[in-house]
Design a protein around this motif. Structure first.
Motif, PDB file in Angstrom:
ATOM      1  N   ARG A 128      -7.161   7.782 -79.950  1.00 41.68           N
ATOM      2  CA  ARG A 128      -8.100   7.017 -79.142  1.00 41.68           C
ATOM      3  C   ARG A 128      -8.725   7.952 -78.117  1.00 41.68           C
ATOM      4  O   ARG A 128      -8.071   8.865 -77.617  1.00 41.68           O
ATOM      5  CB  ARG A 128      -7.404   5.860 -78.431  1.00 41.68           C
ATOM      6  CG  ARG A 128      -6.884   4.784 -79.371  1.00 41.68           C
ATOM      7  CD  ARG A 128      -6.671   3.457 -78.649  1.00 41.68           C
ATOM      8  NE  ARG A 128      -5.783   3.567 -77.503  1.00 41.68           N
ATOM      9  CZ  ARG A 128      -5.711   2.673 -76.520  1.00 41.68           C
ATOM     10  NH1 ARG A 128      -6.499   1.599 -76.546  1.00 41.68           N
ATOM     11  NH2 ARG A 128      -4.880   2.827 -75.520  1.00 41.68           N
ATOM     12  N   LEU A 133     -11.578   2.999 -74.003  1.00 45.01           N
ATOM     13  CA  LEU A 133     -10.863   3.707 -75.051  1.00 45.01           C
ATOM     14  C   LEU A 133     -11.164   3.091 -76.405  1.00 45.01           C
ATOM     15  O   LEU A 133     -10.999   1.890 -76.605  1.00 45.01           O
ATOM     16  CB  LEU A 133      -9.354   3.670 -74.789  1.00 45.01           C
ATOM     17  CG  LEU A 133      -8.803   4.678 -73.777  1.00 45.01           C
ATOM     18  CD1 LEU A 133      -7.341   4.378 -73.472  1.00 45.01           C
ATOM     19  CD2 LEU A 133      -8.946   6.096 -74.312  1.00 45.01           C
ATOM     20  N   PRO A 188     -10.888   3.797 -80.876  1.00 40.21           N
ATOM     21  CA  PRO A 188     -10.258   4.619 -81.922  1.00 40.21           C
ATOM     22  C   PRO A 188     -11.241   5.636 -82.487  1.00 40.21           C
ATOM     23  O   PRO A 188     -12.407   5.320 -82.733  1.00 40.21           O
ATOM     24  CB  PRO A 188      -9.855   3.584 -82.981  1.00 40.21           C
ATOM     25  CG  PRO A 188     -10.752   2.418 -82.744  1.00 40.21           C
ATOM     26  CD  PRO A 188     -11.021   2.384 -81.279  1.00 40.21           C
TER      27      PRO A 188
END
Length: 278
Positions: free
Chosen positions: A30, A15, A17
């Motif tokens: 995200r 994950l 941003p």
């Protein structure tokens, strides 16, 4: 086999941003991104290749790469694999039989692999193609089975569904059931992982076919033939060199497999109830 039954393989995605615009609305969130890192392969302590790959199913990748490149002639020539993790990437250390190591030294290739190229760093034109045994006629397959296999492959692509950035390869039965699926950011890597998984299984490779989410390039054909699989089905097109190799070796090569549509480049008889002849 259902998608919900298949866990997301650890290390395949992370994950991160992200920012963007969807439906004219800005977002800050995200999102899952496919992991891509250098993976080096060493044979008996000698560095041989560095590929950019997704760090999943690495034992399958190492075995499949060695088999599809002709370094190993059989799974039994691989004695062990050690995975070494470092700040710059992962090193796969393979211990192989002396005969396999001798073959490697004879046709040494220094490969700096990338996601879209399987021949980077090949030292000479003579190393591009190697002699492959012709595939046996084998049993016939149906167009409906090929269509089913491609559908099942698409439905079982876990990493692709969460990242939108990876290729996949599947071994399917003669009825089109996808029993083995492997994913990677590189199409060659995904196929190598599948070849390795197939070699470790009890499945008879020659009784089914391989479906891939990419074009049918020369190396994809060569790896399929080396695995002893009689048919390669690709979602995209074939190339001239791939078609020539498929014709020579008795491989049935199908491209643009989308729904019930497909294009058959070589040995169409295998899909019409007749054996192929190389």
């Amino acid at each position: 086999m259902n998608l919900a039954d298949i866990p997301l393989r650890p290390g395949g995605a992370e994950l991160l941003p992200v920012r963007g615009v969807r439906a004219r609305q800005a977002f800050d969130n995200r999102d899952w991104v496919a992991v891509e890192i250098p993976v080096a392969l060493e044979f008996n302590g000698i560095a041989h290749a560095v590929m950019l790959a997704t760090p999943t199913d690495l034992a399958d990748f190492a075995l499949g790469f060695a088999l599809s490149e002709g370094i190993l002639l059989a799974r039994g020539e691989l004695y062990g694999i050690e995975e070494e993790y470092g700040p710059e990437g992962i090193t796969l250390k393979l211990e192989v039989a002396s005969a396999a190591f001798a073959r490697l030294r004879e046709r040494r290739r220094s490969m700096a692999g990338r996601t879209g190229c399987g021949l980077c760093g090949t030292e000479s034109l003579a190393h591009v193609a190697r002699t492959l045994p012709a595939l046996p006629p084998g049993s016939s397959l149906s167009k409906s089975a090929v269509a089913r296999g491609m559908r099942e492959l698409a439905s079982l692509q876990v990493l692709q569904k969460v990242t939108g950035a990876v290729h996949a390869a599947a071994w399917c039965t003669a009825e089109g059931e996808a029993l083995l699926v492997r994913e990677d950011i590189g199409r060659h890597n995904a196929l190598d992982k599948l070849v390795g998984a197939l070699a470790k299984s009890t499945l008879a490779a020659s009784t089914g076919f391989i479906a891939v989410t990419s074009r049918a390039s020369f190396e994809m054909v060569q790896k399929t033939v080396a695995a002893g699989v009689p048919l390669l089905a690709a979602v995209s097109a074939s190339t001239s060199m791939a078609t020539a190799v498929a014709q020579e070796t008795g491989l049935t090569l199908a491209g643009f497999v989308r729904g019930d549509d497909l294009v058959i480049y070589t040995h169409p008889g295998r899909l019409n109830g007749q054996p192929a002849t190389a």
